[in-house]
Design an enzyme around this catalytic site. Structure first.
Site, PDB file in Angstrom:
ATOM      1  N   CYS A  83       0.877  -1.333   0.040  1.00 50.22           N
ATOM      2  CA  CYS A  83       0.112   0.012   0.068  1.00 50.22           C
ATOM      3  C   CYS A  83       0.766   1.371   0.185  1.00 50.22           C
ATOM      4  O   CYS A  83       0.797   2.306  -1.134  1.00 50.22           O
ATOM      5  CB  CYS A  83      -0.843   0.004   1.078  1.00 50.22           C
ATOM      6  N   HIS A 144      -2.632   6.651   4.400  1.00 43.46           N
ATOM      7  CA  HIS A 144      -1.457   5.761   4.630  1.00 43.46           C
ATOM      8  C   HIS A 144      -0.309   6.228   4.062  1.00 43.46           C
ATOM      9  O   HIS A 144       0.622   5.468   3.764  1.00 43.46           O
ATOM     10  CB  HIS A 144      -1.820   4.333   3.988  1.00 43.46           C
TER      11      HIS A 144
END
Length: 585
Positions: A83, A144
């Site tokens: 990610c 993130h």
């Protein structure tokens, strides 16, 4: 398109439109500028999970509809198999190690909201350029990419510092720890070791105290006091972070303010959808960029009751079908506001599906179709080949399929050029403008080579030999599957990038992906006459690529990823962090 709308407002509109109609389809002039952008990015979705990419058991009619009405890319590649680095590359148009967003260690993603690493302030995202071009820019969902650097409220890595006017969502990522009924996911093996160490230290301390009381051990009370104090400090040192993961990481924010700490997962999906549609409605009269960064289909697979039990693939299939429904709701909002012809819609996943994610008999990760490997594997196709779909009615030819190497990094220059901006000239950019390829004006992708990293370690390189159409791929390093031959690292939960968990290949493993997309039959000098020529060509490309790399601070170093209480976002007075501003009270 927006150009046509402008023509209607001009007295020259009629002849201009007549002239356009005489042209060949989809060859409109390059003056089509400043469309709206809706970028839809799934989380951990495998390329094999989508109907238009071959899945006939999970229903994704809205995503499939995008492909029918637009352009489907069959060789769309993420710049990283996890990610944080993949999204950093997506936002900056650059390989993540150029910004320090890939790791030399096993901590390959942002681990805490209270870590100090993140997307550096000196990186220029496409959102920042569009902001300067007069766009309203919004990020809804997952970030993130870090939050703070030196203090709790400096927000140096926050979306609002990186070109987004509006942010609603998770500054971190969805993990099973966010759901109280689920088995903890974050750093699971390390936490077990910490618990075991705590129990051993406690047992030693208790044994020493009992021995002193019974006279079996001659030890000073002062020593026992120090031992007991050490035991307590050791426990506090790790439990203060890992014992409260749900409060520290599972939070929702609106701009700089925390709205839920911890997040109330039952309503997360509806709030993200509501915020996305509201952003479109608020900004319909001016150009906008909406980056809808789904929490689907990452564990714990938050799925509303309406979709539970609907699919043939358990909770994971239910979750994917709900995400497809959300895509449909966003597309309906675009149509409702009359923005269909002036909006470029893009759908992709940040990397491949997580094969190892299982709980007992339940498969909680995605499927990568015919492609080997998955999430966290830097070289194998299953970890990096993802869905890639564009729709722009009247500009991009409907029902088109393109089998050319493209990258998530290509979104950056494509969006920037359409918005009338310029990509930064003071740094190496790895993305390429896709518009000529998407519109049929170019036959081939501009990418000759793509470099596939696992952390900062180069695992594989792809060479697109344009004169023959061959796509060669050389693997220098591959993960060791466990158990052997299983196709993933089930014993560990993730495949490693270096050390004892990988195999180095000399000469490299070579595949020709246009003939062997599953990477099942490695070629050799005996079976492929061009073997030595291809390996030398790719080797020279690696040398040239490495000359473009410059040292930068490591954002995912151990010192940057550890939990720092003074950086913890807190709704209240730390450590009493709790609030629910979305509830009725």
């Amino acid at each position: 398109a927006s150009f046509t709308l402008l023509c209607f407002r001009s007295p020259l509109g009629t002849p201009l439109i007549f002239g356009l109609l005489l042209q060949a389809p989809f060859t409109q002039p390059s003056t089509i500028t400043q469309p709206n952008f809706v970028l839809l990015l799934a989380d951990d979705l495998g390329i094999g999970d989508v109907g238009c990419y071959g899945n006939d058991t999970i229903r994704t009619p809205n995503i499939d509809g995008l492909a029918k009405e637009g352009v489907k890319l069959t060789q769309h590649i993420a710049a990283a198999p996890l990610c944080t680095p993949s999204r950093a590359a997506f936002l900056t148009g650059r390989y993540p190690l150029r910004s320090g967003m890939d790791a030399i260690n096993d901590y390959r993603v942002i681990f805490w909201n209270a870590g100090s690493g993140g997307l550096p302030p000196n990186e220029t995202t496409f959102a920042k350029i569009l902001q300067h071009q007069g766009y309203s820019t919004g990020l809804i969902g997952k970030w993130h990419q870090g939050v703070n650097c030196e203090s709790r409220n400096d927000h140096c890595h926050h979306p609002l510092k990186h070109g987004f006017d509006y942010f609603y969502g998770m500054p971190f990522t969805l993990i099973s720890d966010c759901e109280p009924t689920e088995t903890p996911e974050m750093d699971r093996a390390f936490r077990r070791k910490l618990w075991l160490s705590t129990q051993m230290i406690g047992l030693i301390t208790l044994t020493a105290v009992l021995g002193r009381l019974t006279g079996l051990i001659s030890v000073h009370w002062k020593t026992l006091t120090c031992l007991a104090g050490f035991s307590l400090l050791f426990f506090i040192s790790w439990f203060s972070s890992y014992g409260f993961v749900r409060y520290w990481n599972c939070i929702m924010m609106r701009n700089h303010g925390i709205t839920e700490q911890p997040m109330v997962t039952d309503r997360t999906t509806s709030l993200i959808l509501r915020e996305s549609i509201s952003f479109i409605e608020r900004n319909k009269h001016k150009p906008f960029l909406l980056f809808l960064s789904f929490l689907h289909s990452h564990t714990p697979l938050l799925t509303t009751k309406k979709f539970l039990g609907r699919s043939r693939h358990g909770l994971y299939g239910d979750n994917v079908e709900e995400m497809d429904w959300m895509v449909g709701q966003v597309l309906d909002a675009i149509d409702k506001e009359g923005l269909r012809e002036t909006t470029l819609v893009y759908f992709a996943s940040d990397h491949g599906g997580w094969l190892e994610r299982q709980e007992g008999e339940r498969q909680l990760g995605g499927w990568n179709g015919i492609y080997k490997g998955g999430k966290a594997m830097g070289g194998w196709e299953g970890g990096i080949r993802v869905p890639g779909i564009f729709r722009w009615p009247g500009v991009l030819p409907a029902g088109t399929v393109i089998d050319e190497p493209t990258s998530l990094m290509d979104i950056y220059p494509t969006v920037v050029h359409l918005a009338g901006g310029e990509v930064p000239q003071d740094r190496v950019m790895d993305g390429r403008d896709l518009l000529p390829l998407l519109r049929g004006a170019a036959a081939h992708s501009e990418h000759e080579f793509l470099f596939h990293y696992c952390g900062v370690h180069l695992h594989a390189v792809r060479w697109h030999q344009k004169d023959t159409g061959a796509v060669w791929k050389a693997h220098y390093v591959t993960p060791i599957f466990s158990p052997p031959g299983a196709g993933a690292c089930y014993d560990r939960g993730f495949c490693q990038c270096f050390g004892e968990g990988v195999t180095h290949h000399e000469p490299p493993l070579l595949f020709e992906l246009s003939q062997d997309p599953s990477e099942a039959k490695p070629l050799s000098a005996d079976t492929e006459p061009l073997f030595d020529t291809v390996i030398r060509k790719i080797g020279r490309a690696v040398e040239e690529h490495r000359r473009t790399l410059t040292p930068v601070p490591e954002q995912l170093s151990v010192s940057n990823v550890v939990w720092k209480p003074w950086l913890q976002p807190c709704c209240g007075t730390f450590p009493f962090c709790w609030c629910d501003k979305e509830g009725d009270n």
